[in-house]
Scaffold this active site. Structure first.
Site, PDB file in Angstrom:
ATOM      1  N   LYS A  12       0.855  -1.196   0.000  1.00 54.80           N
ATOM      2  CA  LYS A  12       0.000   0.000   0.000  1.00 54.80           C
ATOM      3  C   LYS A  12       0.885   1.239   0.000  1.00 54.80           C
ATOM      4  CE  LYS A  12      -3.928   2.117   2.495  1.00 54.80           C
ATOM      5  NZ  LYS A  12      -4.906   1.972   3.596  1.00 54.80           N
TER       6      LYS A  12
ATOM      7  N   SER B  57      -9.914   2.299   2.584  1.00 58.94           N
ATOM      8  CA  SER B  57      -8.960   3.018   1.765  1.00 58.94           C
ATOM      9  C   SER B  57      -7.957   2.120   1.046  1.00 58.94           C
ATOM     10  CB  SER B  57      -8.181   4.010   2.625  1.00 58.94           C
ATOM     11  OG  SER B  57      -7.414   3.332   3.618  1.00 58.94           O
TER      12      SER B  57
ATOM     13  N   SER C 285     -10.387  -0.057   6.793  1.00 63.85           N
ATOM     14  CA  SER C 285      -9.767  -0.008   5.472  1.00 63.85           C
ATOM     15  C   SER C 285      -9.077  -1.275   4.990  1.00 63.85           C
ATOM     16  CB  SER C 285      -8.770   1.142   5.411  1.00 63.85           C
ATOM     17  OG  SER C 285      -9.460   2.340   5.241  1.00 63.85           O
TER      18      SER C 285
HETATM   19  N1  GLN Z   1     -13.435   4.730   5.852  1.00 65.54           N
HETATM   20  C1  GLN Z   1     -12.877   5.218   7.067  1.00 65.54           C
HETATM   21  C2  GLN Z   1     -12.439   6.640   6.877  1.00 65.54           C
HETATM   22  O1  GLN Z   1     -12.706   7.178   5.878  1.00 65.54           O
HETATM   23  C3  GLN Z   1     -11.741   4.346   7.524  1.00 65.54           C
HETATM   24  C4  GLN Z   1     -10.512   4.542   6.744  1.00 65.54           C
HETATM   25  C5  GLN Z   1      -9.365   3.686   7.210  1.00 65.54           C
HETATM   26  O2  GLN Z   1      -9.564   2.670   7.877  1.00 65.54           O
HETATM   27  N2  GLN Z   1      -8.160   4.118   6.874  1.00 65.54           N
HETATM   28  O3  GLN Z   1     -11.831   7.226   7.706  1.00 65.54           O
END
Ligand code: GLN
Length: 499
Positions: A76, A151, A175
């Site tokens: 990532k 994400s 995410s």
């Molecule tokens: N979807 C959540 C956010 O927008 C979690 C994102 C994540 O776990 N990095 O913050």
């Protein structure tokens, strides 16, 4: 070969049936073919990747082999990797070349794994669809008009489309698990502090945790063996003895694979907001668990409904502080024209950050401001404690908790971009574990039909008690011995020629 487990690939490399260079080139060819349309990778560096594969082959020839030696892994783009462009999905870091390695990159390098490239992601890991990435959205290999989740959407799509053998992700509120659910993968967010955050670009430091995204629980265990472990450069890294996450995969129980396992079903995870088609898949998966010997226990997590509002106070608060380092002075984007220092800060940040990141910085700055701190930030911290206590109570009655990982299957690109709250609700079942610091995973549990007749993957979430990753992997692995959801592959033929 592209569908083989990590163990199988390792065996083939060890038996010299293939070389790491051949295996790596196989994935590189698929990346050239499909990535231009899927957009799973932000940065590729063939020379660096092949040099690592060659080095792995030398290591293998010398008999110096570990389970992941020579295996191509996608990283990532939130992890700094020395000499690699590391963007975190943001214009702010579009031209940033990392001068050092994140801890997990060092760990993968040390075992001779091959870095295939840096995967696409929501900007600074803020999002649930990968659509906040400065580098564009990512196609879900199971439905090209759909999002892969976020994400860690690039990592999820890369594994699902077999553009790598496995990938890394990070999970602040869901995410790893939500994109794993939407792309039909097995993904694990470990207990907070098990994987070092050193060199992982910070979003909300008290919630961020890295973990594997792979085809199976068995593969996740091998990835965890490399990723987990104490690192003194992260003050929240836990100093625990090194664990073998594969050790319980086949743990024998009395007469049935999971005899006596107590599975808690929180009633709050099966109420309003859950797509009925997803609910049906989850119920079928739970029935399968009872066949394996599990005992079902009704539980309640009474404060879990507060986890989204609590998260959207705490995560932006931490993000507003973490992201203050991007000021155009030290690194990252700097505006071309400005009048004075303040103007340079303002313009650099205004140009470098996207809309969702700005929204979080504004919310975070607001909730931390004098006068509002007690009403929002402090209150959210108190409720965070109550949410964690709910789990402590629940684990007195059960060994693991199960439910859906996400409320729906993959939604259409563009469907939620103008409605941040609808987007935030994607993590309704995952965020509470981050707030409590608990481990959670998503395991492929079947397919649900979309309104336009597509069969889309559904993930079963398994939440464990602190440091219970090995047991959770066992619970997932036993299910994967009697089901074949995790070995299903999407049909990419429609993409062919379009690349
Ligand atoms: N979807 C959540 C956010 O927008 C979690 C994102 C994540 O776990 N990095 O913050």
């Amino acid at each position: 070969m592209i569908n083989s487990s990590l163990k199988k690939l390792g065996d083939m490399l060890q038996a010299k049936k293939i070389s790491s260079v051949e295996l790596t080139q196989t994935f590189m060819a698929r990346i050239s073919q499909y990535n231009p349309s899927i957009n799973a990778y932000i940065s590729l560096d063939d020379a660096k990747t092949l040099a690592q594969a060659k080095a792995a082959d030398v290591q293998i020839a010398a008999g110096n082999i570990t389970p992941l030696t020579g295996i191509p892994i996608a990283q990532k783009d939130i992890f700094c990797a020395k000499g690699w462009r590391t963007t975190c999905g943001s214009k702010m870091l579009e031209n940033f070349i990392a001068p050092y390695d994140a801890h997990i990159i060092t760990q993968f390098d040390a075992v001779g794994a091959v870095n295939l490239g840096k995967t696409n992601m929501d900007e600074f890991a803020m999002g649930s669809s990968n659509e906040t990435s400065y580098f564009g959205g990512v196609k879900n290999p199971w439905g090209f008009d759909r999002v892969p989740g976020g994400s860690s959407g690039g990592s999820a799509a890369a594994v699902a489309a077999r553009l790598c053998a496995a990938a890394t992700g990070t999970d602040t509120g869901g995410s790893i698990r939500q994109p794993a659910s939407l792309c039909g993968l097995t993904g694990l967010k470990p207990t907070y502090g098990v994987v070092s955050r050193f060199g992982m670009i910070a979003f909300a430091s008290s919630l961020d945790q890295a973990g594997p995204m792979a085809k199976s629980a068995e593969d996740c265990a091998l990835m965890m063996n490399v990723m987990a472990g104490f690192d003194e450069r992260d003050s929240t890294s836990l100093n625990r003895a090194k664990e073998d996450y594969s050790k319980e995969l086949n743990k024998p129980y009395l007469n049935k694979p999971l005899a006596g396992l107590k599975v808690g079903l929180p009633k709050e995870f099966f109420s309003e907001g859950l797509d009925a088609r997803v609910a049906k898949v989850i119920e079928t998966a739970i029935a399968e668990y009872t066949k394996l010997g599990a005992e079902i226990v009704e539980i309640s997590l009474p404060n879990t409904g507060l986890s989204i509002p609590v998260y959207y106070v705490l995560a932006p608060a931490e993000a507003s502080s973490n992201l203050s380092r991007y000021d155009g002075v030290r690194y990252g984007h700097r505006a071309a024209e400005y009048t004075d220092l303040m103007d340079m800060y303002n313009k650099s940040r205004a140009e470098g950050f996207g809309a969702e990141v700005k929204r979080r910085i504004l919310i975070g700055t607001y909730v931390l401001s004098a006068g509002y701190y007690d009403a929002y930030y402090l209150k959210a911290q108190q409720i965070r404690r109550l949410i964690a206590q709910d789990f402590t109570e629940a684990f007195k009655k059960c060994d693991v908790i199960m439910g859906p990982a996400a409320p729906s299957t993959a939604f259409k690109a563009g469907e939620k971009v103008d409605d941040p709250v609808a987007m935030y609700l994607q993590d309704i079942y995952t965020i509470s574990t981050n707030l409590a610091g608990l481990p959670g995973m998503s395991v492929p549990a079947g397919f649900a039909q979309s309104d336009d007749g597509k069969a889309l993957p559904v993930g079963l979430q398994i939440i464990g008690n602190y440091f219970d990753e090995a047991r959770m992997l066992n619970v997932a692995h036993q299910y994967q011995q009697v089901t074949d959801w995790h070995v299903q592959t999407p049909d990419l033929s429609l993409l062919e020629g379009k690349a």
